[in-house]
Write a protein that holds these residues in place. Structure first.
Motif, PDB file in Angstrom:
ATOM      1  N   SER A  92       4.098  14.882   1.812  1.00  0.00           N
ATOM      2  CA  SER A  92       3.623  15.510   3.040  1.00  0.00           C
ATOM      3  C   SER A  92       4.802  15.804   3.957  1.00  0.00           C
ATOM      4  O   SER A  92       5.807  15.075   3.962  1.00  0.00           O
TER       5      SER A  92
ATOM      6  N   ALA B 257       1.647   9.309  -7.928  1.00  0.00           N
ATOM      7  CA  ALA B 257       0.399   9.532  -7.202  1.00  0.00           C
ATOM      8  C   ALA B 257       0.539  10.593  -6.130  1.00  0.00           C
ATOM      9  O   ALA B 257      -0.474  11.112  -5.641  1.00  0.00           O
ATOM     10  N   ASN B 258       1.740  10.956  -5.746  1.00  0.00           N
ATOM     11  CA  ASN B 258       1.958  11.906  -4.660  1.00  0.00           C
ATOM     12  C   ASN B 258       3.144  12.808  -5.006  1.00  0.00           C
ATOM     13  O   ASN B 258       4.221  12.706  -4.429  1.00  0.00           O
TER      14      ASN B 258
ATOM     15  N   TRP C 173       0.829  -1.217   0.000  1.00  0.00           N
ATOM     16  CA  TRP C 173       0.000   0.000   0.000  1.00  0.00           C
ATOM     17  C   TRP C 173       0.859   1.261   0.000  1.00  0.00           C
ATOM     18  O   TRP C 173       0.572   2.228  -0.702  1.00  0.00           O
ATOM     19  N   VAL C 174       1.920   1.290   0.789  1.00  0.00           N
ATOM     20  CA  VAL C 174       2.795   2.461   0.836  1.00  0.00           C
ATOM     21  C   VAL C 174       3.468   2.691  -0.507  1.00  0.00           C
ATOM     22  O   VAL C 174       3.577   3.834  -0.988  1.00  0.00           O
TER      23      VAL C 174
ATOM     24  N   ILE D  72       2.387   1.867  -3.487  1.00  0.00           N
ATOM     25  CA  ILE D  72       1.430   2.340  -4.490  1.00  0.00           C
ATOM     26  C   ILE D  72       0.890   3.728  -4.134  1.00  0.00           C
ATOM     27  O   ILE D  72       0.815   4.623  -4.987  1.00  0.00           O
ATOM     28  N   ARG D  73       0.528   3.924  -2.875  1.00  0.00           N
ATOM     29  CA  ARG D  73      -0.110   5.180  -2.484  1.00  0.00           C
ATOM     30  C   ARG D  73       0.855   6.351  -2.487  1.00  0.00           C
ATOM     31  O   ARG D  73       0.481   7.476  -2.881  1.00  0.00           O
ATOM     32  N   TYR D  74       2.093   6.141  -2.124  1.00  0.00           N
ATOM     33  CA  TYR D  74       3.018   7.260  -1.973  1.00  0.00           C
ATOM     34  C   TYR D  74       4.117   7.260  -3.029  1.00  0.00           C
ATOM     35  O   TYR D  74       5.192   7.822  -2.819  1.00  0.00           O
ATOM     36  N   ARG D  75       3.850   6.651  -4.172  1.00  0.00           N
ATOM     37  CA  ARG D  75       4.818   6.748  -5.264  1.00  0.00           C
ATOM     38  C   ARG D  75       4.783   8.150  -5.849  1.00  0.00           C
ATOM     39  O   ARG D  75       3.835   8.919  -5.626  1.00  0.00           O
TER      40      ARG D  75
END
Length: 391
Positions: free
Chosen positions: A141, A136-137, A127-128, A130-133
């Motif tokens: 943050s 996508a990001n 998940w990390v 994919i979500r924070y690539r």
């Protein structure tokens, strides 16, 4: 002339050949033969000639068919208990109370828990990724703390470890629980590279167990016994098996003569180090008859892999018969074992006692004399100080 012909014929007959044309002895002549050498005197009707292998008298059968292997019961390994199985995944079936509890804890608590944690961490990493690539990001943050998440990832491992520790501490305590009254004491001594055993409660007789070599082993001595399928698996079969009773507490004591070894039988859930100059102790009770194998589990030198352990678990009556066959005795009553088992090399050990007896036999007993007290150079005594001592 006639007498000369007879003598010549006898001489040629003694040489074994008669040339053609030579005169043969007459039919009526009496041949004089040399007397046969006298045989050794012996008792009447008893042959003094050693029998051949085919005619040799076979060895007498043991008094009991259950004492066929060096006094040990003639047992063969079960197909699925007491030894490793090719292709098996998991622990060996356990035949002791501690082993059965540990097996349950492994299969019901540890394995499911570690599987869930591993899957959770894997999914979290996916998940990390994919979500924070970057795609996508694109703007990361700048958050550095999250109190709720930090409390969760601190408390969750603590709770998990506490839940695991509760049964673990109980199992650890049970493994080192002293043997109760009526236990059978087995002392296992590690050597490079074989095991020797003593039964202090049963007369102190000793057994030495070496690994059985394979039939085609070039180091196998001519005529020596080699391993068969009845003896056990390769590298685990021993020429002498130890015998222990079923349903009776066993007091296991380990030590070593040279380096650190480890007496380990997986089906008993036992792995106890054998340390030179030290006695380690544990206890267990075998619940099922059978043949069980183990090995030295501490790296102890070049032939570490060739120190097998073979244990036959039999009913108490059969154990008593085996002890008797070995020249031992069975203790009476249910009193706890009070045998003093000294450390190797200690004053009360067998080696030290043998050295003392040998010294007494060679030089005679030593008279006890009172030695004079050494002179001290300290100023606190009545002796005069030497140099700067005491100043």
């Amino acid at each position: 002339m006639r007498g000369m012909a007879v003598a010549a014929g006898l001489a040629l007959a003694g040489l074994g050949t008669v040339p053609a044309g030579a005169a043969a002895p007459q039919a009526g002549a009496t041949a004089q033969t040399a007397p046969a050498p006298q045989a050794a005197a012996g008792p009447g009707k008893v042959s003094t000639i050693a029998p051949t292998t085919a005619n040799a008298t076979p060895p007498a059968a043991p008094a009991s068919p259950t004492l066929a292997m060096d006094g040990a019961p003639a047992m063969t390994a079960a197909p699925d208990v007491g030894h490793p199985i090719d292709g098996r995944i998991g622990l060996q079936p356990q035949v002791t109370t501690n082993g059965q509890f540990a097996h349950w804890m492994h299969d019901s608590i540890l394995l499911p828990l570690i599987s869930v944690i591993s899957i959770f961490v894997l999914l979290l990493l996916v998940w990390v990724v994919i979500r924070y690539r970057r795609a996508a990001n694109p703007v990361p943050s700048k958050t550095s703390h999250n109190t709720f998440i930090e409390v969760i990832w601190t408390l969750a491992p603590v709770v998990i470890l506490v839940l695991i520790a509760i049964p673990s501490i109980g199992l650890l305590q049970a493994q080192f629980k002293p043997a109760p009254a009526g236990a059978v004491t087995l002392k296992a001594i590690g050597n490079q590279w074989y095991w020797s055993y003593q039964y202090p409660d049963n007369g102190g007789f000793e057994i030495t167990a070496n690994m059985l070599k394979e039939k085609g082993d070039p180091t196998l001595a001519p005529g020596a016994r080699y391993r068969t399928d009845a003896d056990g698996p390769r590298l685990l079969a021993a020429d002498n098996r130890i015998v222990l009773p079923v349903g009776v507490p066993i007091r296991l004591i380990t030590t070593s003569q040279d380096v650190i070894h480890s007496w380990a039988v997986p089906a008993f859930w036992i792995k106890l180090d054998a340390v030179p100059g030290r006695l380690n102790e544990t206890s267990f009770t075998i619940k099922q008859p059978g043949l069980y194998f183990g090995q030295c589990s501490e790296l102890c030198g070049a032939r570490h892999a060739f120190m097998p352990i073979a244990v036959e678990a039999v009913p108490p009556a059969q154990f008593a018969a085996w002890v008797k066959a070995k020249g031992g005795t069975m203790p009476g009553g249910k009193a706890p074992s009070d045998k003093v088992i000294p450390q190797p090399g200690a004053d009360g050990s067998a080696a030290k006692q043998a050295e003392a007896k040998a010294a007494d036999a060679a030089t005679g007993p030593v008279e006890n004399t009172t030695a004079a007290a050494p002179t001290s150079s300290q100023g606190a005594t009545a002796n005069g100080a030497v140099g700067n001592a005491g100043q």
